[in-house]
Enzyme design. Structure first.
Site, PDB file in Angstrom:
ATOM      1  N   ARG A 181      15.444  32.234  30.864  1.00 43.93           N
ATOM      2  CA  ARG A 181      14.610  32.569  29.714  1.00 43.93           C
ATOM      3  C   ARG A 181      15.409  32.273  28.451  1.00 43.93           C
ATOM      4  O   ARG A 181      16.633  32.484  28.415  1.00 43.93           O
ATOM      5  CB  ARG A 181      14.211  34.059  29.728  1.00 43.93           C
ATOM      6  CG  ARG A 181      13.147  34.426  30.756  1.00 43.93           C
ATOM      7  CD  ARG A 181      11.775  33.866  30.399  1.00 43.93           C
ATOM      8  NE  ARG A 181      10.744  34.288  31.328  1.00 43.93           N
ATOM      9  CZ  ARG A 181      10.343  33.581  32.387  1.00 43.93           C
ATOM     10  NH1 ARG A 181      10.892  32.403  32.650  1.00 43.93           N
ATOM     11  NH2 ARG A 181       9.365  34.017  33.159  1.00 43.93           N
ATOM     12  N   HIS A 184       9.502  24.216  29.250  1.00 51.19           N
ATOM     13  CA  HIS A 184       9.329  25.252  30.280  1.00 51.19           C
ATOM     14  C   HIS A 184       8.512  24.717  31.471  1.00 51.19           C
ATOM     15  O   HIS A 184       7.426  25.226  31.780  1.00 51.19           O
ATOM     16  CB  HIS A 184       8.656  26.505  29.685  1.00 51.19           C
ATOM     17  CG  HIS A 184       8.902  27.746  30.476  1.00 51.19           C
ATOM     18  ND1 HIS A 184       8.990  28.999  29.913  1.00 51.19           N
ATOM     19  CD2 HIS A 184       9.063  27.942  31.814  1.00 51.19           C
ATOM     20  CE1 HIS A 184       9.193  29.900  30.860  1.00 51.19           C
ATOM     21  NE2 HIS A 184       9.233  29.280  32.030  1.00 51.19           N
ATOM     22  N   ILE A 185       9.087  23.704  32.137  1.00 55.16           N
ATOM     23  CA  ILE A 185       8.361  23.060  33.238  1.00 55.16           C
ATOM     24  C   ILE A 185       9.046  23.277  34.591  1.00 55.16           C
ATOM     25  O   ILE A 185       8.804  22.535  35.541  1.00 55.16           O
ATOM     26  CB  ILE A 185       8.183  21.538  32.984  1.00 55.16           C
ATOM     27  CG1 ILE A 185       9.542  20.851  32.724  1.00 55.16           C
ATOM     28  CG2 ILE A 185       7.208  21.297  31.850  1.00 55.16           C
ATOM     29  CD1 ILE A 185       9.471  19.334  32.742  1.00 55.16           C
ATOM     30  N   GLY A 186       9.893  24.303  34.673  1.00 54.59           N
ATOM     31  CA  GLY A 186      10.653  24.534  35.906  1.00 54.59           C
ATOM     32  C   GLY A 186       9.809  24.515  37.174  1.00 54.59           C
ATOM     33  O   GLY A 186      10.154  23.867  38.163  1.00 54.59           O
ATOM     34  N   SER A 187       8.695  25.221  37.166  1.00 53.67           N
ATOM     35  CA  SER A 187       7.874  25.329  38.384  1.00 53.67           C
ATOM     36  C   SER A 187       6.706  24.355  38.384  1.00 53.67           C
ATOM     37  O   SER A 187       5.809  24.456  39.235  1.00 53.67           O
ATOM     38  CB  SER A 187       7.344  26.764  38.519  1.00 53.67           C
ATOM     39  OG  SER A 187       6.487  27.063  37.433  1.00 53.67           O
ATOM     40  N   ASP A 231      15.386  24.388  29.478  1.00 54.11           N
ATOM     41  CA  ASP A 231      13.964  24.321  29.858  1.00 54.11           C
ATOM     42  C   ASP A 231      13.203  25.465  29.201  1.00 54.11           C
ATOM     43  O   ASP A 231      11.984  25.510  29.271  1.00 54.11           O
ATOM     44  CB  ASP A 231      13.828  24.404  31.385  1.00 54.11           C
ATOM     45  CG  ASP A 231      12.384  24.292  31.841  1.00 54.11           C
ATOM     46  OD1 ASP A 231      11.669  23.411  31.296  1.00 54.11           O
ATOM     47  OD2 ASP A 231      11.948  25.075  32.709  1.00 54.11           O
ATOM     48  N   GLY A 285      20.772  34.325  42.108  1.00 57.62           N
ATOM     49  CA  GLY A 285      19.616  34.862  42.835  1.00 57.62           C
ATOM     50  C   GLY A 285      18.970  33.755  43.652  1.00 57.62           C
ATOM     51  O   GLY A 285      19.635  32.807  44.080  1.00 57.62           O
TER      52      GLY A 285
HETATM   53  P1  NDP Z   1      16.172  36.611  41.310  1.00 59.86           P
HETATM   54  O1  NDP Z   1      15.753  38.023  41.092  1.00 59.86           O
HETATM   55  O2  NDP Z   1      16.308  36.123  42.698  1.00 59.86           O
HETATM   56  O3  NDP Z   1      17.543  36.330  40.557  1.00 59.86           O
HETATM   57  C1  NDP Z   1      17.816  36.932  39.331  1.00 59.86           C
HETATM   58  C2  NDP Z   1      19.303  36.870  39.117  1.00 59.86           C
HETATM   59  O4  NDP Z   1      19.560  37.465  37.841  1.00 59.86           O
HETATM   60  C3  NDP Z   1      20.105  37.647  40.157  1.00 59.86           C
HETATM   61  O5  NDP Z   1      21.155  36.860  40.626  1.00 59.86           O
HETATM   62  C4  NDP Z   1      20.652  38.827  39.383  1.00 59.86           C
HETATM   63  O6  NDP Z   1      21.951  39.210  39.771  1.00 59.86           O
HETATM   64  C5  NDP Z   1      20.724  38.259  37.979  1.00 59.86           C
HETATM   65  N1  NDP Z   1      20.764  39.381  37.057  1.00 59.86           N
HETATM   66  C6  NDP Z   1      19.875  40.369  36.919  1.00 59.86           C
HETATM   67  N2  NDP Z   1      20.321  41.280  36.025  1.00 59.86           N
HETATM   68  C7  NDP Z   1      21.518  40.817  35.609  1.00 59.86           C
HETATM   69  C8  NDP Z   1      22.475  41.315  34.714  1.00 59.86           C
HETATM   70  N3  NDP Z   1      22.270  42.481  34.085  1.00 59.86           N
HETATM   71  N4  NDP Z   1      23.603  40.580  34.529  1.00 59.86           N
HETATM   72  C9  NDP Z   1      23.794  39.411  35.189  1.00 59.86           C
HETATM   73  N5  NDP Z   1      22.900  38.906  36.069  1.00 59.86           N
HETATM   74  C10 NDP Z   1      21.798  39.610  36.267  1.00 59.86           C
HETATM   75  O7  NDP Z   1      15.113  35.745  40.506  1.00 59.86           O
HETATM   76  P2  NDP Z   1      14.765  34.198  40.647  1.00 59.86           P
HETATM   77  O8  NDP Z   1      15.992  33.453  41.005  1.00 59.86           O
HETATM   78  O9  NDP Z   1      13.566  34.025  41.484  1.00 59.86           O
HETATM   79  O10 NDP Z   1      14.350  33.863  39.131  1.00 59.86           O
HETATM   80  C11 NDP Z   1      15.282  34.036  38.098  1.00 59.86           C
HETATM   81  C12 NDP Z   1      14.642  33.835  36.748  1.00 59.86           C
HETATM   82  O11 NDP Z   1      14.362  32.461  36.545  1.00 59.86           O
HETATM   83  C13 NDP Z   1      13.291  34.505  36.548  1.00 59.86           C
HETATM   84  O12 NDP Z   1      13.451  35.864  36.189  1.00 59.86           O
HETATM   85  C14 NDP Z   1      12.683  33.701  35.437  1.00 59.86           C
HETATM   86  O13 NDP Z   1      13.026  34.265  34.196  1.00 59.86           O
HETATM   87  C15 NDP Z   1      13.347  32.351  35.557  1.00 59.86           C
HETATM   88  N6  NDP Z   1      12.432  31.293  35.991  1.00 59.86           N
HETATM   89  C16 NDP Z   1      12.244  30.222  35.166  1.00 59.86           C
HETATM   90  C17 NDP Z   1      11.440  29.183  35.564  1.00 59.86           C
HETATM   91  C18 NDP Z   1      11.225  28.020  34.676  1.00 59.86           C
HETATM   92  O14 NDP Z   1      10.147  27.453  34.713  1.00 59.86           O
HETATM   93  N7  NDP Z   1      12.210  27.604  33.909  1.00 59.86           N
HETATM   94  C19 NDP Z   1      10.748  29.185  36.852  1.00 59.86           C
HETATM   95  C20 NDP Z   1      11.017  30.359  37.632  1.00 59.86           C
HETATM   96  C21 NDP Z   1      11.844  31.362  37.200  1.00 59.86           C
HETATM   97  P3  NDP Z   1      22.188  40.199  41.013  1.00 59.86           P
HETATM   98  O15 NDP Z   1      21.785  39.378  42.190  1.00 59.86           O
HETATM   99  O16 NDP Z   1      23.615  40.512  40.979  1.00 59.86           O
HETATM  100  O17 NDP Z   1      21.286  41.348  40.800  1.00 59.86           O
HETATM  101  C1  DGY Z   2       8.362  32.058  36.062  1.00 56.26           C
HETATM  102  O1  DGY Z   2       7.646  32.054  37.075  1.00 56.26           O
HETATM  103  O2  DGY Z   2       8.946  33.065  35.656  1.00 56.26           O
HETATM  104  C2  DGY Z   2       8.533  30.766  35.329  1.00 56.26           C
HETATM  105  O3  DGY Z   2       9.112  30.887  34.117  1.00 56.26           O
HETATM  106  C3  DGY Z   2       7.350  29.862  35.338  1.00 56.26           C
HETATM  107  O4  DGY Z   2       7.031  29.525  36.634  1.00 56.26           O
END
Ligand code: NDP
Ligand code: DGY
Length: 330
Positions: free
Chosen positions: A247, A295-298, A271, A164
C-alpha cells in the site's frame, strides 16, 4: 403482508464487479441487490444513501468504510465483503464493535500479485520503460557499453518487508534468478520460510543496509504506516532498488523522492501510491528512475473474476449466517 420479495435480504454493491461474481449474486436468490453500476467510484453521498438499511455490503478497496458509512448503514448491517485481500480501508475497530462479519479475498490473488511484483522489479532494475522511450524518441543512436545499464538479481541480496503470502510467493519466483540471500522483516520469524528459502529474519535496519533489492509486501497497519522513510532510505545502498506492491502509505513519498533525486538509492518501482490515482503533476512522475504502475497487482482477467466470485460467496455466506469461504478473523 408476507411476500418472497420482502424476505430477501438487502445488499448494496459499490461498483460494477466482474461478470462471474455478478452472476453468483444474481442467481443466489437470497438477496435484493442495489448497485452503483459504474466503472467509476461511488460518490460519498450515494454510498451513504445506498448502504442505509442494508444487511450486506460488497465494497472495493477504494471505498472507505468508516464510522460515517457504518452509521449510515445502521444496525441491520451484518456482513461486509471486500473485493480485496487488503482491508486497511475498513474501520476494523468500529466493525468489530458492531458485530459485523468481514469477508476478503486472500490466496487467490497471490500468484498474480507476486508475478506483477517480479515484473515491476525487473522493469525498474533493468530500466525497461526508460529504454522503450529511448527507442521511440531517437535516443538509441548506437550500442554503448554503459548505456541503459541497471542492476541484476544474480548473486544479490533481496530484502522482503512482510514475508506473508505474497512476500513468500515473490521470493520463490526470484530464487531461480540466482538470488544469493533472502532477508525479511515482519512481526514474527517464519521458520518454514527460513528452511525452504533460507531466509533470515532481521531487524529493519539490517535489511535496509544489506539488501540490493528491497521489496515491500506487508499489510498497511498503524505500525507499517510511513515505515519506509528518510531514515530507512538513508540506510539503503546507493545501488539498491526499492519496490512497493503493498500500500502506498507504507512509504513516505516525499522522502522517497529525495532519496531518488539525491542518489541515496538507485531506483524505485511502485504499484501503489498515496493518493490513488497519483496526480499527474506528482514530482515522482518526473523521475526517470521511478516506475509507477496504477495498482494492477492482481489485474489478470481470471484473478479478478475469481476475486469477484469469492467476494460474492463471502457475502452470501455471511448473510445466511454460514461459514464464509474466506472470513477475516477480527
Ligand atoms: P499476508 O497477511 O499474508 O501478509 C502480510 C504481511 O505483512 C505479513 O508477512 C506480516 O508479517 C506483515 N506485517 C503485518 N503487520 C506488520 C507489522 N506491524 N510490521 C511488519 N510487517 C507486518 O497478506 P498478503 O501477502 O496476502 O497481502 C499483503 C498485502 O499486499 C495486502 O495487505 C495488500 O495491502 C497488498 N496487496 C496489494 C496488491 C496490489 O495490487 N498491489 C494485491 C494484493 C495485495 P507477519 O507474518 O510477521 O505477521
Ligand atoms: C488487494 O486485494 O488488496 C489489492 O490491492 C488489489 O487486488
Amino acid at each position: 403482508m408476507t411476500s418472497a420479495v420482502q424476505q430477501l435480504m438487502k445488499v448494496f454493491v459499490t461498483r460494477r464487479i466482474p461478470p462471474a461474481g455478478q452472476a453468483v449474486l444474481a442467481q443466489a436468490g437470497v438477496c435484493s441487490i442495489q448497485q452503483w453500476d459504474s466503472e467509476e467510484p461511488i460518490p460519498q453521498a450515494e454510498l451513504l444513501a445506498g448502504v442505509a438499511g442494508k444487511d450486506g455490503l460488497l465494497c472495493l478497496l477504494s471505498d472507505r468504510i468508516d464510522k460515517e458509512v457504518l452509521d449510515a448503514a445502521g444496525p441491520s448491517l451484518k456482513v461486509i465483503s471486500t473485493l480485496s485481500v487488503g482491508y486497511d480501508h475498513l474501520a476494523i475497530d468500529e466493525i468489530k464493535k458492531r458485530g459485523i462479519r468481514v469477508g476478503y479475498t486472500p490466496d487467490i490473488l497471490t500468484d498474480a500479485t507476486a508475478e506483477l511484483t517480479v515484473a515491476l522489479l525487473l522493469a525498474t532494475s533493468r530500466r525497461l520503460p526508460e529504454s522503450v522511450v529511448e527507442v521511440k524518441n531517437g535516443g538509441w543512436t548506437t550500442w554503448k557499453p554503459l548505456w541503459m545499464c541497471g542492476y541484476g538479481l544474480s548473486g544479490s541480496t533481496v530484502g522482503i518487508i512482510g514475508l506473508g503470502r505474497i512476500g513468500q510467493s515473490v521470493a520463490y519466483r526470484l530464487k531461480p534468478f540466482g538470488v544469493k540471500r533472502f532477508l525479511y522483516t515482519g512481526r514474527h520469524p517464519k521458520p518454514e520460510a527460513a528452511v525452504e528459502l533460507k531466509a533470515e529474519f532481521v531487524p529493519l535496519d539490517k535489511l535496509a543496509e544489506e539488501s540490493d533489492f528491497v521489496i515491500v509486501t506487508c499489510s498497511l497497519v498503524p505500525e507499517t504506516q510511513g515505515l519506509c522513510n528518510q531514515d530507512f532510505f538513508r540506510k539503503m545502498k546507493k545501488t539498491s532498488v526499492f519496490i512497493n506492491t503493498s500500500r502506498g502509505a507504507v512509504v513516505n513519498q516525499d522522502d522517497l523522492y529525495e532519496a531518488l533525486v539525491n542518489g541515496q538509492i538507485a531506483a524505485a518501482g511502485l504499484d501503489v501510491t498515496t493518493p490513488e490515482p497519483l496526480p499527474t503533476d506528482n514530482p515522482l512522475l518526473s523521475l526517470k528512475n521511478c516506475v509507477i504502475l496504477p495498482h494492477i497487482g492482481s489485474a489478470t482477467y481470471s484473478t479478478r473474476n475469481t476475486m469477484s466470485v469469492l467476494a460474492a460467496n463471502n457475502l452470501l455466506a455471511g448473510l445466511k449466517g454460514e461459514n464464509m469461504p474466506s472470513e477475516l478473523r477480527l
